[in-house]
Every structure is written in structure tokens, then in C-alpha cells.
Write a protein that holds these residues in place. Structure first.
Motif, PDB file in Angstrom:
ATOM      1  N   GLU A   1      -6.191  19.293  -4.570  1.00  0.00           N
ATOM      2  CA  GLU A   1      -7.395  18.844  -4.147  1.00  0.00           C
ATOM      3  C   GLU A   1      -7.236  17.161  -4.015  1.00  0.00           C
ATOM      4  N   ARG A   2      -6.498  16.729  -5.097  1.00  0.00           N
ATOM      5  CA  ARG A   2      -6.382  15.242  -5.291  1.00  0.00           C
ATOM      6  C   ARG A   2      -5.515  14.845  -4.288  1.00  0.00           C
ATOM      7  N   LYS A   3      -4.488  15.432  -3.769  1.00  0.00           N
ATOM      8  CA  LYS A   3      -3.662  14.896  -2.664  1.00  0.00           C
ATOM      9  C   LYS A   3      -4.463  15.051  -1.214  1.00  0.00           C
ATOM     10  N   THR A   4      -5.452  16.001  -1.309  1.00  0.00           N
ATOM     11  CA  THR A   4      -6.484  16.049  -0.049  1.00  0.00           C
ATOM     12  C   THR A   4      -7.348  14.926  -0.025  1.00  0.00           C
ATOM     13  N   ARG A   5      -7.837  14.374  -1.191  1.00  0.00           N
ATOM     14  CA  ARG A   5      -8.768  13.053  -1.255  1.00  0.00           C
ATOM     15  C   ARG A   5      -7.865  11.978  -1.469  1.00  0.00           C
ATOM     16  N   PHE A   6      -6.648  12.081  -1.398  1.00  0.00           N
ATOM     17  CA  PHE A   6      -5.891  10.672  -1.353  1.00  0.00           C
ATOM     18  C   PHE A   6      -6.087   9.983  -0.242  1.00  0.00           C
ATOM     19  N   ARG A   7      -6.577   8.645  -0.418  1.00  0.00           N
ATOM     20  CA  ARG A   7      -6.827   7.528   0.821  1.00  0.00           C
ATOM     21  C   ARG A   7      -5.661   6.370   0.373  1.00  0.00           C
ATOM     22  N   PRO A   8      -4.655   6.404   1.084  1.00  0.00           N
ATOM     23  CA  PRO A   8      -3.599   5.484   0.955  1.00  0.00           C
ATOM     24  C   PRO A   8      -3.871   4.205   1.220  1.00  0.00           C
ATOM     25  N   GLU A   9      -4.914   3.898   1.783  1.00  0.00           N
ATOM     26  CA  GLU A   9      -5.313   2.409   2.217  1.00  0.00           C
ATOM     27  C   GLU A   9      -6.026   1.912   0.752  1.00  0.00           C
ATOM     28  N   GLU A  10      -6.447   2.769  -0.067  1.00  0.00           N
ATOM     29  CA  GLU A  10      -7.165   2.323  -1.231  1.00  0.00           C
ATOM     30  C   GLU A  10      -6.118   2.309  -2.500  1.00  0.00           C
ATOM     31  N   GLN A  11      -4.657   2.646  -2.172  1.00  0.00           N
ATOM     32  CA  GLN A  11      -3.994   2.665  -3.157  1.00  0.00           C
ATOM     33  C   GLN A  11      -2.747   1.678  -2.884  1.00  0.00           C
TER      34      GLN A  11
ATOM     35  N   GLN B   1       0.771  -1.102   0.053  1.00  0.00           N
ATOM     36  CA  GLN B   1       0.114   0.071   0.106  1.00  0.00           C
ATOM     37  C   GLN B   1       0.923   1.173  -0.186  1.00  0.00           C
ATOM     38  N   LEU B   2       0.216   2.280  -0.527  1.00  0.00           N
ATOM     39  CA  LEU B   2       1.132   3.608  -0.655  1.00  0.00           C
ATOM     40  C   LEU B   2       0.986   4.227   0.921  1.00  0.00           C
ATOM     41  N   THR B   3       1.753   5.235   1.055  1.00  0.00           N
ATOM     42  CA  THR B   3       1.721   5.946   2.367  1.00  0.00           C
ATOM     43  C   THR B   3       1.425   7.543   1.926  1.00  0.00           C
ATOM     44  N   LYS B   4       0.814   7.961   3.015  1.00  0.00           N
ATOM     45  CA  LYS B   4       0.261   9.221   2.932  1.00  0.00           C
ATOM     46  C   LYS B   4       1.238   9.990   2.094  1.00  0.00           C
ATOM     47  N   GLU B   5       2.695   9.811   2.526  1.00  0.00           N
ATOM     48  CA  GLU B   5       3.710  10.912   1.872  1.00  0.00           C
ATOM     49  C   GLU B   5       4.130  10.668   0.486  1.00  0.00           C
ATOM     50  N   GLU B   6       3.607   9.495   0.083  1.00  0.00           N
ATOM     51  CA  GLU B   6       3.554   9.366  -1.477  1.00  0.00           C
ATOM     52  C   GLU B   6       2.303   9.997  -2.352  1.00  0.00           C
ATOM     53  N   ALA B   7       1.765  10.746  -1.832  1.00  0.00           N
ATOM     54  CA  ALA B   7       0.462  11.042  -2.700  1.00  0.00           C
ATOM     55  C   ALA B   7       0.957  12.129  -3.804  1.00  0.00           C
ATOM     56  N   ALA B   8       1.929  12.756  -3.587  1.00  0.00           N
ATOM     57  CA  ALA B   8       2.502  13.854  -4.744  1.00  0.00           C
ATOM     58  C   ALA B   8       2.841  12.901  -5.733  1.00  0.00           C
ATOM     59  N   GLU B   9       3.797  11.696  -5.515  1.00  0.00           N
ATOM     60  CA  GLU B   9       4.358  11.096  -6.698  1.00  0.00           C
ATOM     61  C   GLU B   9       3.303  10.329  -7.239  1.00  0.00           C
ATOM     62  N   ARG B  10       2.265   9.812  -6.452  1.00  0.00           N
ATOM     63  CA  ARG B  10       1.108   9.272  -7.159  1.00  0.00           C
ATOM     64  C   ARG B  10       0.425   9.784  -7.988  1.00  0.00           C
ATOM     65  N   VAL B  11       0.026  11.324  -7.715  1.00  0.00           N
ATOM     66  CA  VAL B  11      -0.607  12.239  -8.537  1.00  0.00           C
ATOM     67  C   VAL B  11       0.341  12.483  -9.773  1.00  0.00           C
ATOM     68  N   ALA B  12       1.376  12.608  -9.668  1.00  0.00           N
ATOM     69  CA  ALA B  12       2.471  13.051 -10.772  1.00  0.00           C
ATOM     70  C   ALA B  12       2.314  11.582 -11.712  1.00  0.00           C
ATOM     71  N   LEU B  13       2.418  10.377 -11.318  1.00  0.00           N
ATOM     72  CA  LEU B  13       2.218   9.172 -12.228  1.00  0.00           C
ATOM     73  C   LEU B  13       1.064   9.293 -12.901  1.00  0.00           C
ATOM     74  N   SER B  14      -0.210   9.725 -12.232  1.00  0.00           N
ATOM     75  CA  SER B  14      -1.543   9.698 -12.841  1.00  0.00           C
ATOM     76  C   SER B  14      -1.386  10.804 -13.956  1.00  0.00           C
ATOM     77  N   GLU B  15      -0.911  11.873 -13.488  1.00  0.00           N
ATOM     78  CA  GLU B  15      -0.754  13.057 -14.747  1.00  0.00           C
ATOM     79  C   GLU B  15       0.109  12.567 -15.981  1.00  0.00           C
ATOM     80  N   PHE B  16       1.156  12.007 -15.705  1.00  0.00           N
ATOM     81  CA  PHE B  16       1.870  11.436 -16.942  1.00  0.00           C
ATOM     82  C   PHE B  16       1.292  10.471 -17.725  1.00  0.00           C
ATOM     83  N   ALA B  17       0.842   9.186 -17.065  1.00  0.00           N
ATOM     84  CA  ALA B  17       0.203   8.103 -17.670  1.00  0.00           C
ATOM     85  C   ALA B  17      -1.092   8.506 -18.517  1.00  0.00           C
ATOM     86  N   PHE B  18      -1.749   9.284 -17.880  1.00  0.00           N
ATOM     87  CA  PHE B  18      -3.404   9.628 -18.599  1.00  0.00           C
ATOM     88  C   PHE B  18      -3.251  10.959 -19.183  1.00  0.00           C
ATOM     89  N   GLN B  19      -2.087  11.780 -19.373  1.00  0.00           N
ATOM     90  CA  GLN B  19      -1.864  12.997 -20.010  1.00  0.00           C
ATOM     91  C   GLN B  19      -2.687  14.207 -19.658  1.00  0.00           C
TER      92      GLN B  19
END
Length: 390
Positions: free
Chosen positions: A33-43, A5-23
């Protein structure tokens, strides 16, 4: 490779990956807003030996309606991989792990929106939900009469719409059981207005979420519980003829608008939309709304599932007269009716409204005629539909 599972601290990297992958081109506010809604237990992510994130997916705990019942569903979304890690089996390992997690959480079924249908078919998902898309010129709208109620514009609030939505959603297989948060962040986040149909007694029987701009009326969502509500909502749409030259909308595949209209020659497309997968066959069968019969029945099913070993093998599938079912693994093929199929075929039968006799003709379901007939009697006809996206 490590899956965790991801950690709360990895929210920014997860958002960056989504930005890149989905253009995506997110603003700074949208990123926050995405970082605020980030739920590490679901990632969940795949990491190399040095701890670098290679791939990730979102496993959302959702519920869907199937024949008036609500079942826990694992929604797979946001599957993404950095380009240097592609074709190294990261996603395959993530999906296999996700199946184990879903099984442990009692999510007997999963759904996803595929970037590629062939890709996810390799892992046991199957196309189950198609949607119909209309593009209608305003001049083709007939004069609508025969309703005693009225349509009123209302604030976009879940409390005013959810009652109608749930009654409408229970008619279909695959519709989400929406939380208030889902209403606010998803269903009501699109631009535009909401209107509610109330019958002559003031009871809500339908609603429409829509937007009008650039001479186009876009219907984001439509739900009508009665024929009267359908007429009332179409009359409301027709009243926008001075503002819109065309109407674009998405509806279930069983929608019969073209039959009701005097001129049915408007653009209609059937669009493959979502895929589903039975995660835990025995658990799913125990909750599924099979039809009642005149007596107890049983058959043997040999199921092939290369990515969920608990589904792979030979099982005895039994029904009580009232439709209650159970499925237990057995050591060998027992005497009597028997069938064989893969997990995609079973998913299509129970979630995609593909009939057993039809699947047997196509060669997707093997077995004797008696077994196929038992399935044909016991599996209900349920139209698949999903109004949401995740």
C-alpha cells in the motif's frame, strides 16, 4: 554527497528505510500500500558518490489555515537516515535543500512533527502548536441540557463532515485544508464511528469521530461550531456511560471544558506537538492576516536566518491601514522604529501566538518600545491547533 528526488523504482528502498528508522513492523500488504501511494516527486534523498541512499525526507505539498486564509505549506515528514550515514550532515543538507524547494514552490511556511525539538530548532523550526489532552471518568460527566438539535451516527464520509471541519479549522492557525484523499487515507482511517450534530433546523454544526473498546471511549476528533453543538456532542458522549468508564480526547489549548464541568478535577495535559518555520519571510508577510490600523505604519527588522539566506538581513516592514503588509530588504537600518530577532522568534510571533511584548520581556525580541508596540497592535491573537499528523 548528492541531493535529488527519488525515482519510482526506489519506492521499496524508501519504505525499508522508514521501517528501520521508525521501528515499524509493516505487513506485506501495508508495504504494498505504501509503495502504491509513493509519490517520487515528493521524496528527496541524499546519496553517496556510488548512488547509495543515505537519508531521505518526504516534502508534502499541503495548505494550512491562518486567520481565515489558506496558505501553501511544505510538510516535512519521514526524515530518516541509515545508521552508517548518521552524523555526516545528510539531514542538514536535505533540510537546506528542502527550504529552497519550498521557496520555489511558493510554500512560504513549513511544519513538521519533531523526533527532537532541539534538533529542528537548530535549523530554524520552532514549537508553535500545543494540544490539550483529557482523560475524564464517565461519572464526572454532568447532565447536559440546552440544545434543540440531535446527534446522529453517519457513514464516515468526507462529504458529510468537511463543511463543518473547514468552518472549525478556520478558527485556528495551522489546521490543514483537507483534500478528499486526505480525509479517506488519514482522518477517517482510524477505527471507530462518526456522529454529526444537527441543530433544530437540520443544519450540521458539529461532529465527533470516536471509538469505544475495553471500557474506554477514545475521541479521535471533535469539532463544535456553536455552544448548542458542544452541549449536544457532550450529551452524546455521556450516553456511552454503560459502555465506557473513561473518555480520552485531544482538543485545542483554548478548550474550556474544565470550566463548564461541575467537577473540573480530571486529568489534563498540555502536550508540545508540532513545529513550524517561516520559509520565505517576505512572501509570508505579504499573505499574513495582520490587523488594520488607524494609519500606515512601518518598522525596520533585522532578521537572522542561518539556513535560508534570503531571510537573513535587514528589511523594511510596512503596513497599510487595512493590514496589507510588505517586507523588502534594505541596505541599512533606516530611521525610526526597529527590532531584531531570529527566524524562530518571528515564526513564534506569527504562528505560535507568542505576543511581541512577551517575547521582548523574554529577550527573544530586541528593539525599542515603539517598534514592539507597532507589532503588538498589528499581530492578531490566533490560537494554534492541528488535528492531524503527518
Amino acid at each position: 554527497m548528492r541531493i535529488r528526488q527519488l525515482t519510482k523504482e526506489e519506492a521499496a528502498e524508501r519504505v525499508a528505510l522508514s521501517e528501520f528508522a521508525f521501528q515499524l513492523e509493516l505487513t506485506e500488504q501495508q508495504r504494498e500500500e505504501r509503495k502504491t501511494r509513493f509519490r517520487p516527486e515528493e521524496q528527496w534523498g541524499a546519496f553517496d558518490d556510488e548512488g547509495k541512499m543515505l537519508s531521505a525526507l518526504h516534502l508534502a505539498p499541503l495548505e494550512i489555515y491562518i486567520g481565515q486564509r489558506s496558505l501553501k505549506m511544505g510538510g516535512v515528514a519521514g526524515v530518516a537516515t541509515w545508521p552508517e550515514a548518521r552524523r555526516h550532515g545528510c539531514v542538514a543538507k536535505l533540510l537546506a535543500h528542502a527550504l529552497e524547494v519550498m521557496r520555489g514552490q511558493g510554500q512560504t511556511v513549513s511544519m513538521l512533527h519533531p523526533f527532537s525539538f532541539p534538533f529542528y530548532r537548530k535549523y530554524g523550526w520552532e514549537m508553535t502548536i500545543e494540544r490539550k489532552q483529557y482523560e475524564i471518568e464517565s461519572k464526572q460527566l454532568p447532565a447536559i441540557e440546552g440544545f434543540a438539535g440531535q446527534v446522529v451516527r453517519i457513514p464516515k464520509e468526507a462529504s458529510a463532515l468537511n463543511g463543518v471541519y473547514e468552518r472549525f479549522a478556520r478558527r485556528y492557525t495551522g489546521m490543514l485544508k483537507r483534500s478528499e484523499e486526505w480525509w479517506e487515507q488519514r482522518a477517517l482511517s482510524k477505527p471507530g464511528l462518526a456522529a454529526l450534530y444537527r441543530n433544530g433546523d437540520g443544519t450540521p454544526e458539529g461532529y465527533i469521530l470516536y471509538d469505544v473498546r475495553n471500557r474506554l471511549m477514545t475521541v479521535h476528533e471533535w469539532a463544535a461550531l456553536t455552544e448548542e453543538a458542544r452541549r449536544g456532542l457532550w450529551s452524546f458522549v455521556a450516553n456511552h456511560d454503560s459502555m465506557a468508564d473513561k473518555i480520552a480526547m485531544t482538543v485545542p489549548v483554548d478548550d474550556a471544558t474544565s470550566f463548564w464541568f461541575a467537577d473540573p478535577r480530571f486529568k489534563q495535559e498540555i502536550i508540545p506537538y508540532f513545529m513550524s518555520r517561516i520559509v520565505d519571510a517576505a512572501g509570508f508577510v505579504a499573505q499574513y492576516p495582520f490587523l488594520p490600523g488607524s494609519a500606515d505604519e512601518a518598522l525596520t527588522i533585522t532578521l537572522i536566518d542561518r539556513h535560508a539566506p534570503w531571510n537573513n538581513g535587514t528589511f523594511r516592514l510596512e503596513w497599510d491601514r487595512d493590514g496589507t503588509a510588505r517586507m523588502q530588504q534594505t541596505e541599512r537600518q533606516s530611521a525610526g522604529a526597529g527590532i531584531a530577532c531570529d527566524i524562530q522568534t518571528l515564526t513564534a510571533l506569527l504562528l505560535g501566538n507568542r505576543r511581541p511584548e512577551q517575547m521582548a520581556r523574554w529577550g527573544r525580541l530586541q528593539g525599542d518600545g515603539e517598534a514592539v508596540s507597532v507589532l503588538e497592535r498589528r499581530v492578531p491573537s490566533l490560537t494554534p491547533y492541528l488535528a492531524d499528523f503527518f
